[in-house]
Design a protein around this motif. Structure first.
Motif, PDB file in Angstrom:
ATOM      1  N   PHE A   1      -2.295  12.831   8.134  1.00 14.53           N
ATOM      2  CA  PHE A   1      -2.029  11.457   8.574  1.00 14.53           C
ATOM      3  C   PHE A   1      -3.342  10.726   8.809  1.00 14.53           C
ATOM      4  N   ALA A   2      -4.280  11.434   9.477  1.00 14.90           N
ATOM      5  CA  ALA A   2      -5.559  10.791   9.807  1.00 14.90           C
ATOM      6  C   ALA A   2      -6.319  10.432   8.529  1.00 14.90           C
ATOM      7  N   VAL A   3      -6.298  11.332   7.567  1.00 10.38           N
ATOM      8  CA  VAL A   3      -7.064  11.083   6.350  1.00 10.38           C
ATOM      9  C   VAL A   3      -6.387   9.990   5.512  1.00 10.38           C
ATOM     10  N   THR A   4      -5.069   9.915   5.581  1.00 16.96           N
ATOM     11  CA  THR A   4      -4.359   8.836   4.868  1.00 16.96           C
ATOM     12  C   THR A   4      -4.731   7.477   5.476  1.00 16.96           C
ATOM     13  N   ILE A   5      -4.808   7.449   6.791  1.00 13.64           N
ATOM     14  CA  ILE A   5      -5.178   6.196   7.465  1.00 13.64           C
ATOM     15  C   ILE A   5      -6.578   5.763   7.010  1.00 13.64           C
ATOM     16  N   ARG A   6      -7.527   6.698   7.029  1.00 10.53           N
ATOM     17  CA  ARG A   6      -8.907   6.342   6.620  1.00 10.53           C
ATOM     18  C   ARG A   6      -8.941   5.914   5.154  1.00 10.53           C
ATOM     19  N   ASN A   7      -8.179   6.631   4.326  1.00 11.78           N
ATOM     20  CA  ASN A   7      -8.109   6.298   2.901  1.00 11.78           C
ATOM     21  C   ASN A   7      -7.622   4.862   2.713  1.00 11.78           C
ATOM     22  N   ASN A   8      -6.578   4.489   3.480  1.00 17.53           N
ATOM     23  CA  ASN A   8      -5.980   3.176   3.266  1.00 17.53           C
ATOM     24  C   ASN A   8      -6.870   2.041   3.783  1.00 17.53           C
TER      25      ASN A   8
ATOM     26  N   LEU B   1       0.821  -1.223   0.000  1.00 16.51           N
ATOM     27  CA  LEU B   1       0.000   0.000   0.000  1.00 16.51           C
ATOM     28  C   LEU B   1       0.848   1.263   0.000  1.00 16.51           C
ATOM     29  N   ALA B   2       2.043   1.200   0.601  1.00 20.29           N
ATOM     30  CA  ALA B   2       2.869   2.407   0.737  1.00 20.29           C
ATOM     31  C   ALA B   2       3.208   3.017  -0.614  1.00 20.29           C
ATOM     32  N   SER B   3       3.285   2.187  -1.646  1.00 25.53           N
ATOM     33  CA  SER B   3       3.596   2.765  -2.962  1.00 25.53           C
ATOM     34  C   SER B   3       2.585   2.311  -4.018  1.00 25.53           C
ATOM     35  N   ASN B   4       1.352   2.126  -3.581  1.00 26.21           N
ATOM     36  CA  ASN B   4       0.303   1.718  -4.521  1.00 26.21           C
ATOM     37  C   ASN B   4      -0.309   2.966  -5.183  1.00 26.21           C
ATOM     38  N   ASN B   5      -0.128   3.071  -6.497  1.00 21.27           N
ATOM     39  CA  ASN B   5      -0.577   4.280  -7.203  1.00 21.27           C
ATOM     40  C   ASN B   5      -2.071   4.513  -7.067  1.00 21.27           C
ATOM     41  N   ALA B   6      -2.862   3.457  -7.170  1.00 22.34           N
ATOM     42  CA  ALA B   6      -4.322   3.616  -7.103  1.00 22.34           C
ATOM     43  C   ALA B   6      -4.731   4.140  -5.728  1.00 22.34           C
ATOM     44  N   CYS B   7      -4.044   3.650  -4.702  1.00 18.61           N
ATOM     45  CA  CYS B   7      -4.320   4.090  -3.330  1.00 18.61           C
ATOM     46  C   CYS B   7      -3.947   5.574  -3.186  1.00 18.61           C
ATOM     47  N   HIS B   8      -2.827   5.957  -3.777  1.00 19.26           N
ATOM     48  CA  HIS B   8      -2.385   7.355  -3.721  1.00 19.26           C
ATOM     49  C   HIS B   8      -3.334   8.260  -4.508  1.00 19.26           C
ATOM     50  N   GLU B   9      -3.787   7.768  -5.656  1.00 21.29           N
ATOM     51  CA  GLU B   9      -4.720   8.573  -6.477  1.00 21.29           C
ATOM     52  C   GLU B   9      -5.983   8.880  -5.675  1.00 21.29           C
ATOM     53  N   MET B  10      -6.475   7.883  -4.969  1.00 17.11           N
ATOM     54  CA  MET B  10      -7.702   8.055  -4.181  1.00 17.11           C
ATOM     55  C   MET B  10      -7.493   9.139  -3.112  1.00 17.11           C
ATOM     56  N   LEU B  11      -6.317   9.082  -2.480  1.00 18.86           N
ATOM     57  CA  LEU B  11      -5.995  10.066  -1.439  1.00 18.86           C
ATOM     58  C   LEU B  11      -5.848  11.457  -2.053  1.00 18.86           C
TER      59      LEU B  11
END
Ligand SMILES: Cc1ncc(COP(=O)(O)O)c(C=O)c1O
Length: 372
Positions: A263-270, A42-52
């Motif tokens: 940080f909080a929003v990244t956690i929820r996103n992931n 997840l740390a370098s997942n592009n789709a996860c980053h795009e969502m964030l």
């Protein structure tokens, strides 16, 4: 700085170097990752980053810095809502966010066990738990790793209120705590069980406590977000009263800048991304099976993403690590003082993104070294 002080520090460093134990900082290099805690990628997942990025684009106010302690200016409606979200996901009463798992353990163990209490620690619990205990006036007793008879023996003799500290998946061994038996034993002695889920969180659903529906029987759980969750930070999950107590009395929570909204929003996103991509768990288990099929000696659990391959002797271990690195295979050589002298090991961390070819290459080298 005084010359004699610098000489003392240099001496300590040279002693370490002579024993092959000097720690130095290195940068990440291209190659096969068998050393990071990014088990699901997840740390370098592009789709996860795009969502964030999309949600940040709509809410640039989330980029605001921490600004102060959460008890002063550093709290936000977003952080509170993410804590509610986490508590609901884990089916626990409340959650409290921390900037790291180290801080969460420091807060919990420094603040809850009191003078005349006893903390019983599995001998292999993480340094952050030990450091938290050092800040507590409670008595501390270690029990042999995962040894329920030894723990019971210690519980029978322990004074005052008892606390038991374990990890659900041990970071240097890759084996699992017998959670059901621990819960039963703690219950028989009226002890409070605290479970650090740093390495299980995300790998096994929301951790092994949640997976086994033991939330009600565990006093508190620590989940971290810098490993399989691909983000940063940690949460303590427990009863509302415990969380309110920490907010009032835990110095590592009170006297530090609050976790920024980002940080909080990244956690929820992931969390959300992981729910949308459950195949990542299966991909990881598939790679673990692939590694295990090579039949290397290991004392780790069959489903564990951490596979510890014994490699006693600091010099030998360093040579193996170096040899693997020369092939761009990055593992983690676990040396003293992290583990006892003589129990050096190579820690192989498996990931959903490791290719079968990478695993084949690594296991072939390790097998050859083991057989010769
Ligand atoms: C078992 C365990 N607990 C706690 C921590 C600390 O977590 P963090 O890296 O978020 O500070 C670690 C990190 O390595 C860990 O392995």
């Amino acid at each position: 700085m005084r010359d004699d002080l610098l000489a003392r520090l240099s001496q300590a460093l040279s002693d370490r170097e002579e024993r092959g134990m000097l720690r130095t900082l290195r940068t990440r290099e291209p190659g096969a990752d068998f050393y990071s805690n990014d088990y699901l990628g997840l740390a370098s997942n592009n789709a996860c980053h795009e969502m964030l990025l999309a949600s940040l684009h709509d809410n640039p106010q989330w980029l605001r810095g921490g600004t102060g302690s959460r008890l002063v200016s550093g709290n936000s409606a977003l952080t509170l809502s993410v804590e509610d979200f986490i508590a609901a996901e884990h089916q626990t009463e409340r959650a409290l966010l921390f900037p790291s798992g180290y801080m969460a353990n420091l807060a919990l163990f420094s603040c809850l066990p009191k003078r005349n209490d006893t903390i019983l620690l599995d001998e292999f619990v993480h340094r952050s738990v030990l450091d938290g205990c050092r800040l507590s006036f409670a008595g501390k007793i270690r029990f042999q790793h995962n040894d329920l008879d030894h723990l019971e023996n210690r519980l029978a003799k322990a004074k005052g209120k008892c606390w038991i500290a374990v990890e659900s998946l041990y970071s240097m061994e890759g084996d699992f705590a017998p959670l059901h038996d621990l819960v039963a034993l703690a219950g028989r002695y009226g002890a409070s069980l605290i479970v650090d889920e740093a390495h299980a969180m995300g790998v096994f659903g929301y951790g092994l406590v949640c997976d086994a529906h033991l939330q009600e029987r565990v006093f508190a759980t620590i989940v971290t977000y810098g490993k399989a969750m691909g983000a940063h930070g940690a949460a303590i999950l427990s009863h509302g009263t415990v969380i309110d107590y920490l907010i009032n009395f835990a110095a590592p929570f009170i006297y530090t800048t609050g976790l920024p909204d980002l940080f909080a929003v990244t956690i929820r996103n992931n969390y959300t991304f992981l729910k949308m991509n459950p195949h990542l768990h299966e991909d990881l288990q598939d790679r673990i099976r692939h590694f295990s099929a090579a039949g290397l000696p290991t004392f780790s659990g069959a489903r564990s993403p951490i596979q510890a391959v014994p490699c006693p002797g600091i010099a030998r271990l360093a040579a193996v690590e170096e040899m693997l690195e020369s092939q761009s295979l990055f593992t983690f050589a676990v040396r003293p003082p992290t583990v006892k002298e003589g129990s050096e090991r190579l820690r192989v961390s498996l990931h959903a993104f490791n290719t079968n070819e990478e695993i084949r290459q690594l296991t072939a080298i390790l097998k050859e070294l083991h057989d010769n």
